[in-house]
Motif scaffolding. Structure first.
Motif, PDB file in Angstrom:
ATOM      1  N   LEU A  13      40.679  43.017  19.421  1.00  0.00           N
ATOM      2  CA  LEU A  13      41.739  42.897  20.428  1.00  0.00           C
ATOM      3  C   LEU A  13      41.330  43.645  21.700  1.00  0.00           C
ATOM      4  N   GLY A  14      40.734  44.833  21.484  1.00  0.00           N
ATOM      5  CA  GLY A  14      40.291  45.628  22.630  1.00  0.00           C
ATOM      6  C   GLY A  14      39.262  44.856  23.448  1.00  0.00           C
ATOM      7  N   ILE A  15      38.338  44.188  22.770  1.00  0.00           N
ATOM      8  CA  ILE A  15      37.297  43.415  23.467  1.00  0.00           C
ATOM      9  C   ILE A  15      37.929  42.323  24.320  1.00  0.00           C
ATOM     10  N   ILE A  16      38.853  41.587  23.691  1.00  0.00           N
ATOM     11  CA  ILE A  16      39.449  40.455  24.409  1.00  0.00           C
ATOM     12  C   ILE A  16      40.305  40.950  25.581  1.00  0.00           C
ATOM     13  N   LEU A  17      41.111  41.996  25.324  1.00  0.00           N
ATOM     14  CA  LEU A  17      41.989  42.457  26.409  1.00  0.00           C
ATOM     15  C   LEU A  17      41.199  43.084  27.556  1.00  0.00           C
ATOM     16  N   ALA A  18      40.151  43.845  27.227  1.00  0.00           N
ATOM     17  CA  ALA A  18      39.365  44.454  28.305  1.00  0.00           C
ATOM     18  C   ALA A  18      38.637  43.366  29.100  1.00  0.00           C
ATOM     19  N   THR A  19      38.037  42.386  28.397  1.00  0.00           N
ATOM     20  CA  THR A  19      37.290  41.353  29.118  1.00  0.00           C
ATOM     21  C   THR A  19      38.244  40.449  29.903  1.00  0.00           C
ATOM     22  N   ALA A  20      39.386  40.113  29.272  1.00  0.00           N
ATOM     23  CA  ALA A  20      40.366  39.309  30.011  1.00  0.00           C
ATOM     24  C   ALA A  20      40.913  40.122  31.180  1.00  0.00           C
ATOM     25  N   GLY A  21      40.994  41.449  30.997  1.00  0.00           N
ATOM     26  CA  GLY A  21      41.468  42.314  32.084  1.00  0.00           C
ATOM     27  C   GLY A  21      40.533  42.240  33.278  1.00  0.00           C
ATOM     28  N   SER A  22      39.237  42.159  32.997  1.00  0.00           N
ATOM     29  CA  SER A  22      38.286  42.026  34.092  1.00  0.00           C
ATOM     30  C   SER A  22      38.514  40.703  34.823  1.00  0.00           C
ATOM     31  N   ALA A  23      38.706  39.651  34.023  1.00  0.00           N
ATOM     32  CA  ALA A  23      38.885  38.325  34.622  1.00  0.00           C
ATOM     33  C   ALA A  23      40.216  38.228  35.375  1.00  0.00           C
ATOM     34  N   VAL A  24      41.281  38.730  34.761  1.00  0.00           N
ATOM     35  CA  VAL A  24      42.598  38.613  35.389  1.00  0.00           C
ATOM     36  C   VAL A  24      42.715  39.675  36.476  1.00  0.00           C
ATOM     37  N   GLY A  25      42.909  39.230  37.695  1.00  0.00           N
ATOM     38  CA  GLY A  25      42.993  40.208  38.784  1.00  0.00           C
ATOM     39  C   GLY A  25      43.607  39.568  40.005  1.00  0.00           C
ATOM     40  N   LEU A  26      43.274  40.142  41.167  1.00  0.00           N
ATOM     41  CA  LEU A  26      43.820  39.568  42.402  1.00  0.00           C
ATOM     42  C   LEU A  26      43.364  38.122  42.547  1.00  0.00           C
ATOM     43  N   GLY A  27      42.231  37.808  41.912  1.00  0.00           N
ATOM     44  CA  GLY A  27      41.755  36.428  41.923  1.00  0.00           C
ATOM     45  C   GLY A  27      42.789  35.471  41.344  1.00  0.00           C
ATOM     46  N   ASN A  28      43.538  35.921  40.357  1.00  0.00           N
ATOM     47  CA  ASN A  28      44.544  35.049  39.740  1.00  0.00           C
ATOM     48  C   ASN A  28      45.860  35.075  40.498  1.00  0.00           C
ATOM     49  N   VAL A  29      46.337  36.292  40.818  1.00  0.00           N
ATOM     50  CA  VAL A  29      47.691  36.362  41.358  1.00  0.00           C
ATOM     51  C   VAL A  29      47.731  36.278  42.884  1.00  0.00           C
ATOM     52  N   TRP A  30      46.587  36.357  43.540  1.00  0.00           N
ATOM     53  CA  TRP A  30      46.576  36.299  44.999  1.00  0.00           C
ATOM     54  C   TRP A  30      45.706  35.129  45.480  1.00  0.00           C
ATOM     55  N   ARG A  31      44.431  35.098  45.034  1.00  0.00           N
ATOM     56  CA  ARG A  31      43.504  34.106  45.557  1.00  0.00           C
ATOM     57  C   ARG A  31      43.832  32.698  45.029  1.00  0.00           C
ATOM     58  N   PHE A  32      44.095  32.598  43.709  1.00  0.00           N
ATOM     59  CA  PHE A  32      44.354  31.278  43.113  1.00  0.00           C
ATOM     60  C   PHE A  32      45.564  30.588  43.756  1.00  0.00           C
ATOM     61  N   PRO A  33      46.722  31.286  43.866  1.00  0.00           N
ATOM     62  CA  PRO A  33      47.869  30.588  44.470  1.00  0.00           C
ATOM     63  C   PRO A  33      47.607  30.156  45.912  1.00  0.00           C
ATOM     64  N   TYR A  34      46.936  31.009  46.707  1.00  0.00           N
ATOM     65  CA  TYR A  34      46.766  30.547  48.096  1.00  0.00           C
ATOM     66  C   TYR A  34      45.724  29.449  48.210  1.00  0.00           C
ATOM     67  N   PRO A 284      45.685  33.709  52.890  1.00  0.00           N
ATOM     68  CA  PRO A 284      45.652  35.027  52.259  1.00  0.00           C
ATOM     69  C   PRO A 284      46.897  35.885  52.518  1.00  0.00           C
ATOM     70  N   SER A 285      47.576  35.648  53.638  1.00  0.00           N
ATOM     71  CA  SER A 285      48.733  36.492  53.948  1.00  0.00           C
ATOM     72  C   SER A 285      49.954  36.126  53.105  1.00  0.00           C
ATOM     73  N   LEU A 286      49.819  35.062  52.290  1.00  0.00           N
ATOM     74  CA  LEU A 286      50.922  34.593  51.434  1.00  0.00           C
ATOM     75  C   LEU A 286      51.643  35.747  50.741  1.00  0.00           C
ATOM     76  N   ILE A 287      50.846  36.623  50.142  1.00  0.00           N
ATOM     77  CA  ILE A 287      51.436  37.687  49.327  1.00  0.00           C
ATOM     78  C   ILE A 287      52.094  38.786  50.155  1.00  0.00           C
ATOM     79  N   PHE A 288      51.492  39.091  51.324  1.00  0.00           N
ATOM     80  CA  PHE A 288      51.985  40.254  52.067  1.00  0.00           C
ATOM     81  C   PHE A 288      52.933  39.901  53.202  1.00  0.00           C
ATOM     82  N   ILE A 289      52.945  38.650  53.634  1.00  0.00           N
ATOM     83  CA  ILE A 289      53.848  38.298  54.727  1.00  0.00           C
ATOM     84  C   ILE A 289      54.904  37.300  54.262  1.00  0.00           C
TER      85      ILE A 289
END
Ligand code: PFF
Length: 453
Positions: A13-34, A284-289
Motif C-alpha cells: 500500500l505504501g508503494i502504491i500511495l507514495a508512487t501515486a502521490g508522485s503522479a498526483v499533483g498540480l498536474g492533475n488538479v491545475w494543469r489537466f483541467p486547464y 493557467p490562471s483558472l485556479i487563482f483568478i
C-alpha cells in the motif's frame, strides 16, 4: 543484485500511495483541467487516456525496471545496468530535471499555500476585478510569493529528510486518503449546483472536430508530466520497491489512480464554472483568478458552504503539490546522499538550498523582476517549457531505448516476471511498445514541435 542495507518501502500500500502521490499533483488538479478546458474537453480526455495506456504505462514499467534492478540512485542506476558511463547521462539528466521542476513547481505550490490562508481569513471575497487585482498584486510582490515557495520547500525537506518509511511512506499514507476525501466532497458540492450538467457534458461528450495535431501533443505532454515520466522519479522510487512488487500491476494501478484523480478534478471545476457561466478555457490562471469568483457566485445562497469549499479546495491543491514535491526532492536527495557519501539530511539540505535559489529566481521572474527572461519567456515559463517539453520526453525516449534495446533481455524478463514467479502474460506487448511504439511516438512529438513533421 539487491543491496539489502538500502532503505525500502514497508508495504505494498505504501508503494502504491507514495508512487501515486508522485503522479498526483498540480498536474492533475491545475494543469489537466486547464488543458482540457483549452483543448475542448472530452476529445482531449480520450486522447489523454490513449497516451496513458499505450505510452505512459510501458514508460513507467521501464523506469521501474531500471530502478528496482539497480537499487541505487538514478544517476548510478543507468551506469550500473549498462556498465557504460554515457548511458549514465539519462540518470544525471533526471536528477537535474527533477531539481529544476521542483524549483518552479514550488512557486505555484507556494501560491496555493497563500490562497489557503487567504481563504481561511476570507481575503478572497470581492468582485472579479478585486480577485484579479489580488492575484496580480500578490504574484508581483518581490517578497511574499518567494517566501511561500521557500516555506513549501522546507516542508518538503522536513518530510524527505525523515527517510523512505518514516518520511515519504508515512506522509503519503495520510495525505493521499485526505486528498481523495476532500476531492470527493468538492465534486459532490460542485455537481449538485444548478446548471452543473453542462459542465459534466463538456467533460464526457467528445466533439471530434476539436482534435488537431496540437491537441494530440498537449495530451501526450500532459500524460508525461502527470505520470512523472522521464524525470527519473519513478526509477528512484522503484529502487525502494521490494522483490515481490509486481511492476506491471503497480504501473497500471498508479496510472488508474492518477487518471481518476484528474477526471475528478475536472468534475470539481467544470460543473461549478458552467453553473455560473464562466468559460472553462481561461488557462493557467483558472485556479487563482477564475475559481475564487466561481466559488463565491456558485455558493452565494450558502456562504458558509462556499467558505468551507474554498478552504478545502486550496488545502487539496497544497496537499497534491506536496505529495509530488517530495518525490522530486527524493530523486536528487538519493543522488547526493549516495554519490557524495553524505548523510540523508546533508544530501537533502543541498537539494533544498539549490531549489530555493531556483524558486526565488522563478518567483521574481513572473513578478517583480520582469528582466529575468529568455527569448521573451519568463525564467519560470522557460524552465517549465524546457523540462516538460524537452527533458521529460527525452528522458523517457532514451529510457525506452535503453530498456528495449540496450540492456540484456534477461534482465527485463527477470524484473517483469519477478524472477519467473509471475506469468508475464503481457511481456510481449510491453516489449513491443517499449521498442517501437513509445520511441516512435515521442520522436514524432519532437519533430512536430520543431516544425519538422
Ligand atoms: N506528476 C506531477 C504532477 O502531476 O503534478 C509532476 C511531477 C512530479 C513531474 C514528479 C515530475 C516528477 F518527477
Amino acid at each position: 543484485m539487491h543491496n539489502n542495507d538500502r532503505a525500502n518501502f514497508g508495504s505494498r500500500l505504501g508503494i502504491i500511495l507514495a508512487t501515486a502521490g508522485s503522479a498526483v499533483g498540480l498536474g492533475n488538479v491545475w494543469r489537466f483541467p486547464y488543458m482540457a478546458g483549452h483543448d475542448g474537453g472530452a476529445a482531449f480526455i480520450l486522447l489523454y487516456l490513449a497516451c496513458v495506456l499505450f505510452l505512459g504505462i510501458p514508460g513507467m514499467i521501464s523506469e521501474f525496471i531500471v530502478g528496482r534492478n539497480s537499487a541505487t540512485n538514478a544517476a548510478r542506476a543507468y551506469i550500473k545496468l549498462s556498465h557504460s558511463r554515457p548511458w549514465g547521462l539519462i540518470g544525471y539528466m533526471g536528477v537535474f530535471t527533477g531539481m529544476i521542476i521542483l524549483g518552479f513547481y514550488a512557486v505555484v505550490a507556494g501560491w496555493c499555500l497563500q490562497y489557503f490562508f487567504a481563504s481561511i481569513l476570507e481575503h478572497l471575497q470581492g468582485d472579479k476585478d478585486y480577485i484579479m487585482n489580488y492575484f496580480a498584486t500578490f504574484s508581483s510582490s518581490p517578497f511574499k510569493p518567494a517566501a511561500w515557495a521557500v516555506a513549501f520547500l522546507f516542508i518538503t525537506h522536513y518530510i524527505v529528510s525523515h527517510g523512505i518509511r518514516d518520511g515519504i511512506e508515512r506522509a503519503s499514507k495520510v495525505m493521499m486518503p485526505t486528498l481523495f476525501v476532500l476531492l470527493i466532497i468538492i465534486v459532490v458540492a460542485s455537481c449538485t449546483l444548478p446548471g452543473a450538467a453542462e459542465g459534466v457534458e463538456f467533460l464526457f461528450k467528445p466533439d471530434f472536430t476539436k482534435i488537431t495535431p496540437n491537441v494530440f501533443l498537449d495530451a501526450l505532454g500532459q500524460a508525461f508530466f502527470s505520470l512523472s515520466l522521464g524525470s527519473a522519479c519513478l526509477c528512484t522510487y522503484a529502487s525502494y520497491f521490494n522483490r515481490q512488487t509486481n511492476l506491471g500491476k503497480s504501473a497500471v494501478q498508479v496510472a488508474l489512480i492518477d487518471t481518476m484523480i484528474a477526471v475528478l478534478a475536472g468534475l470539481m471545476i467544470f460543473p461549478a464554472a458552467f453553473s455560473v457561466g464562466v468559460s472553462p478555457d481561461s488557462g493557467p490562471s483558472l485556479i487563482f483568478i477564475t475559481l475564487p469568483n466561481v466559488f463565491q457566485q456558485a455558493f452565494s445562497g450558502m456562504p458558509t458552504l462556499g467558505y468551507v469549499i474554498s478552504v478545502m479546495f486550496y488545502a487539496l491543491m497544497a496537499l497534491a503539490a506536496l505529495t509530488s514535491t517530495i518525490s522530486m526532492h527524493e530523486i536528487a536527495t538519493a543522488f547526493f546522499h549516495e554519490e557524495l557519501n553524505l548523510s540523508r539530511r546533508g544530501g537533502s539540505l543541498i537539494v533544498t538550498a539549490i531549489c530555493c535559489v531556483i524558486a526565488v529566481l522563478c518567483s521574481l521572474s513572473v513578478g517583480a523582476v520582469s528582466g529575468l527572461s529568455f527569448f521573451g519567456k519568463s525564467l519560470m515559463d522557460s524552465l517549465d517549457f524546457i523540462t516538460a517539453q524537452i527533458f521529460l520526453p527525452l528522458g523517457s525516449f532514451l529510457t525506452c531505448l535503453f530498456v528495449g534495446w540496450h540492456i540484456p533481455k534477461r534482465i527485463t524478463v527477470y524484473e517483469f516476471t519477478n524472477h519467473g514467479t509471475l506469468k508475464g502474460t503481457f511481456f510481449k506487448v510491453y516489449l513491443f511498445a517499449v521498442r517501437y511504439v513509445c520511441p516512435a511516438a515521442i520522436a514524432a512529438i519532437f519533430l512536430h514541435q520543431f516544425g519538422i513533421l
